[in-house]
Scaffold this active site. Structure first.
Site, short mmCIF file in Angstrom:
data_model
loop_
_atom_site.label_atom_id
_atom_site.label_comp_id
_atom_site.label_asym_id
_atom_site.label_seq_id
_atom_site.Cartn_x
_atom_site.Cartn_y
_atom_site.Cartn_z
N TYR A 108 0.83 -1.20 0.00
CA TYR A 108 0.00 0.00 0.00
C TYR A 108 0.87 1.25 0.00
O TYR A 108 0.64 2.19 -0.77
CB TYR A 108 -0.92 -0.01 1.23
N LYS B 260 1.42 4.38 -2.83
CA LYS B 260 1.36 5.81 -2.61
C LYS B 260 2.66 6.49 -3.05
O LYS B 260 2.65 7.64 -3.51
CB LYS B 260 1.06 6.10 -1.13
#
Length: 300
Positions: free
Chosen positions: A150, A154
């Site tokens: 994750y 980003k």
């Protein structure tokens, strides 16, 4: 609509803008939409599902990877706020499709629609393995050190934003959102909390005229125990008002009997806290039902 409010000064600079917001049915959107509406922003909402309370807004029900549908949603928009994606750790294939490919689709569609301002919801987890500082605050442009897939997504989101700025002169503002909850949940969040109200102020500032070029900004409240620098946010007109310290006594009492409220070894070592551990919290929600509660990180 009455424009005299706490958002009056910052909001006046974005009033009457038409802004597309992806992930508009999620909890971060629920935090910032009232502030944007109060600032007289015209919103176009994009998500896979429509919430029960649609606020009478314009909705486009589609995946962010459906470029034709995105193109239709972005018509006439002055800016895009991109919130959509998987908000916690997940399998790489799902992260790649939704968080990385989806971000590229949003940026590219915005480019071809003639939109020159995109606000991207990044996360503290793009820098999750950055150490907790001993004294000076961590600058908002500290290098990426993701602590999960994750977090990698980003970091990729920020890299894509940088690319579209450098190659196409698009104004891209990446908001490295920390711990966004209605109230701080544990000792760590006394340093990293972002209140719903400050989230609204943050996005209004990011849409405003001072937010130009390519920038990374910490999404965090004005916490007395904070270690994330406010300098970059203040440079675009983001002035956080809330302080997690008002919850300190309550959290300290809870931490005595609840390990989840206490400060862990990971909290003392890395910006990403327990997400930097060997067992980071996983995404428990189906991508077809993107309605999780408020979480650590960016979008939902």
């Amino acid at each position: 609509m009455n424009k005299t409010s706490e958002f009056d000064i910052a909001g006046s600079a974005v009033s009457d803008m038409r802004v597309a917001i992806t992930g508009a049915a999620g909890s971060l959107a629920a935090d910032i939409i009232p502030a944007l509406l109060e600032a007289c922003v015209e919103l176009v909402c994009v998500d896979r599902t429509k919430p029960a309370k649609d606020l009478g807004l314009e909705w486009h029900i589609c995946s962010i990877n459906d470029r034709d549908a995105l193109k239709a949603a972005f018509v006439g928009c002055d800016a895009v706020v991109h919130l959509a994606g998987i908000p916690l750790e997940d399998e790489w294939e799902r992260i790649l499709e939704n968080n990385i490919d989806g971000t590229q689709a949003v940026l590219d569609t915005a480019l071809h629609a003639g939109i020159n301002k995109v606000v991207l919801a990044s996360s503290i987890h793009a820098t999750g393995f950055v150490g907790i500082p001993a004294d000076e605050a961590v600058p908002a442009d500290v290098r990426v050190r993701p602590n999960t897939f994750y977090g990698v997504s980003k970091a990729a989101l920020e890299a894509l934003g940088s690319y579209y700025h450098d190659r196409y002169a698009m104004n891209v503002i990446c908001l490295r959102i920390a711990s966004r909850f209605s109230e701080p949940q544990n000792v760590r969040m006394l340093s990293t909390w972002l209140s719903p109200e400050d989230a609204g102020r943050l996005f209004i500032a990011a849409l405003g005229p001072q937010a130009t070029g390519f920038r990374t900004i910490w999404g965090v409240s004005r916490n007395a125990r904070g270690y994330l620098s406010a300098e970059a946010g203040e440079a675009i007109g983001f002035h956080a008002l809330d302080d997690a310290e008002v919850f300190a006594e309550q959290i300290s009492e809870e931490a005595e009997s609840n390990p989840l409220a206490a400060e862990s070894q990971w909290d003392r070592k890395y910006l990403g806290g327990v997400f930097s551990s060997d067992e980071p919290p996983l995404q428990p929600y189906s991508i077809d039902n993107q309605e999780p509660h408020q979480t650590e990180g960016s979008n939902k």
